[in-house]
Write an enzyme that holds these catalytic residues in place. Structure first.
Site, PDB file in Angstrom:
ATOM      1  N   ASP A  10      34.854 -96.316   8.895  1.00  0.00           N
ATOM      2  CA  ASP A  10      35.216 -95.531  10.161  1.00  0.00           C
ATOM      3  C   ASP A  10      34.251 -96.154  11.285  1.00  0.00           C
ATOM      4  O   ASP A  10      33.268 -96.549  10.813  1.00  0.00           O
ATOM      5  CB  ASP A  10      35.026 -93.998   9.885  1.00  0.00           C
ATOM      6  N   LEU A  11      34.554 -95.842  12.547  1.00  0.00           N
ATOM      7  CA  LEU A  11      33.750 -96.136  13.387  1.00  0.00           C
ATOM      8  C   LEU A  11      32.593 -95.107  13.959  1.00  0.00           C
ATOM      9  O   LEU A  11      31.388 -95.296  13.622  1.00  0.00           O
ATOM     10  CB  LEU A  11      34.514 -96.904  14.751  1.00  0.00           C
ATOM     11  N   ASP A  12      33.106 -93.994  14.866  1.00  0.00           N
ATOM     12  CA  ASP A  12      32.472 -93.212  15.529  1.00  0.00           C
ATOM     13  C   ASP A  12      31.700 -92.461  14.575  1.00  0.00           C
ATOM     14  O   ASP A  12      32.272 -91.976  13.410  1.00  0.00           O
ATOM     15  CB  ASP A  12      33.446 -92.186  16.372  1.00  0.00           C
ATOM     16  N   TRP A  22      32.076 -89.392  20.992  1.00  0.00           N
ATOM     17  CA  TRP A  22      33.185 -90.553  20.435  1.00  0.00           C
ATOM     18  C   TRP A  22      33.405 -91.721  21.453  1.00  0.00           C
ATOM     19  O   TRP A  22      33.193 -91.432  22.785  1.00  0.00           O
ATOM     20  CB  TRP A  22      34.567 -89.713  20.261  1.00  0.00           C
ATOM     21  N   ARG A  70      40.538 -93.882  14.173  1.00  0.00           N
ATOM     22  CA  ARG A  70      41.828 -93.175  14.792  1.00  0.00           C
ATOM     23  C   ARG A  70      41.250 -92.902  16.319  1.00  0.00           C
ATOM     24  O   ARG A  70      42.060 -91.905  16.910  1.00  0.00           O
ATOM     25  CB  ARG A  70      41.879 -91.913  14.201  1.00  0.00           C
ATOM     26  N   LYS A 100      45.158 -91.227   8.978  1.00  0.00           N
ATOM     27  CA  LYS A 100      44.165 -92.489   8.363  1.00  0.00           C
ATOM     28  C   LYS A 100      45.166 -92.799   7.135  1.00  0.00           C
ATOM     29  O   LYS A 100      45.048 -93.910   6.637  1.00  0.00           O
ATOM     30  CB  LYS A 100      42.874 -92.097   8.049  1.00  0.00           C
ATOM     31  N   ASP A 123      32.905 -89.887   8.722  1.00  0.00           N
ATOM     32  CA  ASP A 123      32.238 -88.743   8.913  1.00  0.00           C
ATOM     33  C   ASP A 123      32.894 -87.287   9.193  1.00  0.00           C
ATOM     34  O   ASP A 123      32.455 -86.284   9.370  1.00  0.00           O
ATOM     35  CB  ASP A 123      31.314 -88.919  10.149  1.00  0.00           C
TER      36      ASP A 123
END
Ligand SMILES: [Mg+2]
Length: 163
Positions: A10-12, A22, A70, A100, A123
């Site tokens: 995931d990114l954030d 975010w 997302r 997801k 997270d």
């Protein structure tokens, strides 16, 4: 030790911090100032400390990496990935708002890896639960991904019992 065939991030709040929010809550345009990436409001976007060494580790053992995000602002996320200089690290990137489950079905098609051969870091418990139900080894990340959690998860993956 058996390794995953794909590691998905995931990114954030997993790979990066965007000044406590975010990335789709930032204020573009983004700029590089004194080697720091900032938005119009002065919020700094930075990778968590261990992230680059985790990428190096995956490269050394030959495990491809992918992104599943997302975010509501995919172009912003993609620009930040470029500015951070990490775009070339990822074999696949699925970045768009949706469950997801959609990202992972696309990743399965794109990579040819089975869900059981993937390792995923995120997270948000909701994503962990959803993706975990597919059979993907899904790891909950608190306070950003770090080297110890990554290594522990890699070992747990290698030692998991066949279901
Ligand atoms: Mg996140």
């Amino acid at each position: 030790m058996e390794l995953p065939k794909l590691v998905v991030f995931d990114l954030d709040f997993t790979l990066w911090d965007c000044g406590g929010t975010w990335c789709d809550c930032l204020l573009p345009p983004f700029a590089v100032r004194n080697r720091r990436i900032v938005d119009r409001g002065g919020r700094q976007i930075r990778l968590y400390e261990d992230v680059l060494s985790i990428f190096d580790r995956c490269d050394r053992v030959g495990v491809p990496m992918a992104l599943a995000s997302r975010t509501e602002q995919p172009p912003w996320a993609r620009e930040l990935i470029e500015l951070l200089g990490i775009a070339r690290r990822f074999a696949h990137a699925e970045i768009y708002p949706s469950s997801k489950l959609k990202h992972f079905s696309a990743l399965k098609t794109a990579s040819g890896a089975d869900f059981l051969d993937m390792l995923f870091f995120d997270d948000e418990m909701r994503n962990i639960r959803e993706v975990g139900r597919l059979g993907v080894a899904s790891v909950f990340v608190e306070n950003g991904l770090n080297g110890k959690l990554f290594e522990d998860s890699l070992h747990r993956f290698g030692n998991r019992q066949p279901s």
